[in-house]
Design an enzyme around this catalytic site. Structure first.
Site, PDB file in Angstrom:
ATOM      1  N   CYS A 130      33.494  33.688  44.526  1.00  0.00           N
ATOM      2  CA  CYS A 130      33.994  35.045  44.773  1.00  0.00           C
ATOM      3  C   CYS A 130      32.807  35.994  44.927  1.00  0.00           C
ATOM      4  O   CYS A 130      32.222  36.434  43.930  1.00  0.00           O
ATOM      5  CB  CYS A 130      34.902  35.508  43.642  1.00  0.00           C
ATOM      6  SG  CYS A 130      35.553  37.182  43.917  1.00  0.00           S
ATOM      7  N   CYS A 133      33.086  39.422  43.077  1.00  0.00           N
ATOM      8  CA  CYS A 133      32.871  39.349  41.630  1.00  0.00           C
ATOM      9  C   CYS A 133      31.414  39.047  41.290  1.00  0.00           C
ATOM     10  O   CYS A 133      30.868  39.609  40.336  1.00  0.00           O
ATOM     11  CB  CYS A 133      33.799  38.309  41.009  1.00  0.00           C
ATOM     12  SG  CYS A 133      35.551  38.758  41.106  1.00  0.00           S
TER      13      CYS A 133
END
EC number: 1.11.1.28
Length: 178
Positions: A130, A133
């Protein structure tokens, strides 16, 4: 159960991983809680039972019960967040104005130093792929005063554990059919 058992289980073609695993487990860049929390969280994120069992057993000897639980908490919450934020990112801002509405209380109150929890979340987000993130956790870590070397060492630890898990999965699968 230990890092040594994982090294012994790796096939010859994964010799680099064996050496890297030995090196990362002796790092001086991360303190003991940072290192073992990162290794545990990364192991859980790989979803490989052998890697998690071996690293989990050794992590239990090197982490407080609270830190052990917090590292697993980082994996759990990132399992949700990484899917959500990666998916929302694919939608190119079309849903950015909507409230997520997901509970994430552990991030505010992890039960350990928040920077360590962020480090573990950063490692798991790297394993889970991700980018949103990873960038967000790296920014938070740097604002908290965590050095670039420590962030980079956590990234290396996550990468090594992930590679070990993939090598063992491949070897076990091929042994079962061969």
């Amino acid at each position: 159960m230990s890092i040594e058992n994982l090294k012994a289980a790796l096939p010859e073609y994964a010799k680099d991983l064996k050496l890297n695993l030995g090196s990362i487990s002796r790092t001086t860049v991360l303190d003991e809680e940072q290192l073992w929390g990162t290794l545990l969280a990364s192991a859980a994120a790989t979803r490989n039972a052998q890697v998690l069992a071996e690293i989990g057993a050794e992590a239990a000897d090197n982490l407080s019960a609270q830190a052990y639980q917090a590292a697993l908490g980082a994996v759990s919450i990132m399992g949700m967040n990484n899917v959500f934020y990666r998916g929302r990112g694919f939608l190119e801002g079309q849903y950015d104005d909507l409230r997520a509405g997901l509970r994430m209380n552990i991030i505010a109150n992890p039960g350990v130093d928040k920077a360590n929890f962020e480090l573990w979340s950063f490692a798991v987000s790297s394993v889970n792929g991700c980018s949103h993130c990873v960038v967000a956790h790296e920014h938070t870590l740097r604002e908290a005063g965590v050095g670039r070397e420590a962030v980079f060492e956590a990234l290396k630890a996550a990468a090594i554990v992930c590679g070990v898990a993939q090598a063992l999965t491949a070897a076990q699968t091929l042994a079962a059919v061969g």
